[in-house]
Design an enzyme around this catalytic site. Structure first.
Site, mmCIF file in Angstrom:
data_model
loop_
_atom_site.group_PDB
_atom_site.id
_atom_site.type_symbol
_atom_site.label_atom_id
_atom_site.label_comp_id
_atom_site.label_asym_id
_atom_site.label_seq_id
_atom_site.Cartn_x
_atom_site.Cartn_y
_atom_site.Cartn_z
ATOM 1 N N ARG A 81 0.831 -1.207 0.000
ATOM 2 C CA ARG A 81 0.000 0.000 0.000
ATOM 3 C C ARG A 81 0.867 1.260 0.000
ATOM 4 O O ARG A 81 0.537 2.252 -0.658
ATOM 5 C CB ARG A 81 -0.945 -0.001 1.207
ATOM 6 C CG ARG A 81 -2.002 1.101 1.134
ATOM 7 C CD ARG A 81 -3.066 0.946 2.215
ATOM 8 N NE ARG A 81 -2.521 1.119 3.555
ATOM 9 C CZ ARG A 81 -3.253 1.060 4.659
ATOM 10 N NH1 ARG A 81 -4.557 0.819 4.592
ATOM 11 N NH2 ARG A 81 -2.695 1.223 5.850
ATOM 12 N N LYS A 185 -7.898 11.329 -5.005
ATOM 13 C CA LYS A 185 -8.956 12.097 -5.656
ATOM 14 C C LYS A 185 -8.882 13.571 -5.286
ATOM 15 O O LYS A 185 -9.117 14.431 -6.097
ATOM 16 C CB LYS A 185 -10.318 11.536 -5.261
ATOM 17 C CG LYS A 185 -10.541 10.097 -5.712
ATOM 18 C CD LYS A 185 -10.599 9.992 -7.217
ATOM 19 C CE LYS A 185 -10.951 8.579 -7.633
ATOM 20 N NZ LYS A 185 -11.014 8.429 -9.081
ATOM 21 N N GLU A 221 -16.339 6.869 5.084
ATOM 22 C CA GLU A 221 -15.502 6.341 6.163
ATOM 23 C C GLU A 221 -15.388 7.355 7.283
ATOM 24 O O GLU A 221 -15.821 8.505 7.164
ATOM 25 C CB GLU A 221 -14.114 5.974 5.645
ATOM 26 C CG GLU A 221 -13.316 7.135 5.082
ATOM 27 C CD GLU A 221 -11.945 6.723 4.581
ATOM 28 O OE1 GLU A 221 -11.465 5.638 4.944
ATOM 29 O OE2 GLU A 221 -11.346 7.490 3.800
#
Length: 344
Positions: A81, A185, A221
């Site tokens: 990640r 984003k 979230e």
């Protein structure tokens, strides 16, 4: 110094330990990799991390197990990640094998600060960071990089262990993080949530829950953790599938455990804020949060209570016991999930 630490009273804060791991990148290669003792980072004032925020970070843990070992939980997933973020930020990747080795070495060097088994879920927090450094004032990728890992003993994020917490939905601000490939984003920085978090904590809530930035109708979230819910009647484990949700290793693990250990149906999909009545349980899940059940979620002055404001739901309890049982060596782990820091 460890004789001054009360393992049972640790909170989620920083304690300086003797060693940290560092490696440097220049001219296309990593060099000078190893342990250092200075907690101060050697960063130039014109570094891209300081001026433009060119950096990525991770957070995982080391655990003292029931049989006296010290282990890492799925460190390769955290390394992969980190590299997804590095690619998006035009930074050199850290080979996953080197990432895991570095985590093992820095934990071993500070093993006296790993909380022993049986102390209210205390563990050693691991913070890997990849930072753009050097005197580089142009708005472009750095020419030098620092990979560093510090560790510190911590207690649970929320005092009281596994207990219901109270959350509020912020319907006035967005927190847009990263999609499943690490493509940012918009704001992928926790700092963008600090003002909101301060405001809601002063109002008596434990954390803020954000909705999707496009329609403000679906759960995304929490400020630093993913969301899950348990459907009534079916006990289906559901969690949002969204391009703006951080791809949580804890969520990935709990999806597997819910399906393969508890025999539950699992689903990643839309969770409408107006459909909370469909769910018997809900909560936060993440490396720091572990599982933090939602006693209630407040939205536009309406307070929705899930299983209970004072008791933890049965599915949340079972998932917590499965996950922490694996991490602390009480239960058998799926293959590859647990890495002993003392094994080559």
């Amino acid at each position: 110094m460890t004789d001054k630490l009360n393992w049972d009273e640790l909170d989620f804060s920083y304690t300086e330990v003797p060693y940290r791991w560092r490696a440097y990148w220049k001219n296309g290669e990593w060099y000078k990799a190893g342990l250092e003792t200075d907690p101060q980072l050697p960063i130039h004032e014109a570094s891209p991390i300081v001026n433009y925020g060119q950096g990525v970070f991770e957070g995982n843990k080391a655990y003292g197990t029931k049989d006296g070992k010290i282990v890492l939980f799925r460190p390769d997933e955290f390394g992969e990640r980190l590299n997804r973020g590095a690619r998006r930020m035009a930074m050199p990747e850290v080979p996953v094998e080197e990432f895991v080795r570095a985590c093992k070495e820095v934990v071993k060097a500070n093993r006296d600060y790993v909380p022993p088994y049986g102390h209210n879920g205390a563990a050693m927090f691991i913070r890997p960071m990849l930072l753009g450094i050097g005197d580089h004032v142009q708005v472009s990728a750095a020419e030098e990089y620092l990979f560093t890992i510090y560790v510190t003993p911590v207690g649970p994020l929320y005092k009281g262990g596994l207990a219901p917490h109270h959350y509020i939905i912020d319907h006035e601000h967005d927190r847009v993080a990263a999609d499943g490939t690490g493509n940012i984003k918009a704001t992928a920085n926790y700092a963008s949530t600090l003002a909101t978090a301060k405001r809601i904590q002063e109002a008596g809530y434990d954390d803020v829950l954000y909705l999707d930035p496009a329609t403000h109708t679906k759960v995304d979230e929490f400020s630093s953790a993913n969301f899950f819910a348990i459907e009534k009647d079916t006990n289906k484990f559901v969690t949002p599938k969204s391009d703006t949700v951080l791809p949580s290793i804890t969520k990935k693990s709990l999806l597997w455990l819910a399906e393969h250990r508890l025999g539950l149906e699992v689903e990643e999909g839309d969770i409408k804020v107006d459909d909370f009545d469909r769910y018997a349980e809900a909560g936060a899940m993440g490396n720091a949060a572990v599982i933090s059940p939602a006693g209630s979620v407040t939205y536009k002055e309406n307070r929705h209570v899930f299983y209970s404001e004072t008791e933890v739901g049965p599915v949340s309890q079972k998932l917590y016991k499965e996950l922490t049982g694996i991490q602390f060596g009480e239960l058998e782990a799926p293959e590859g999930w647990i890495v002993d820091v003392d094994e080559d």
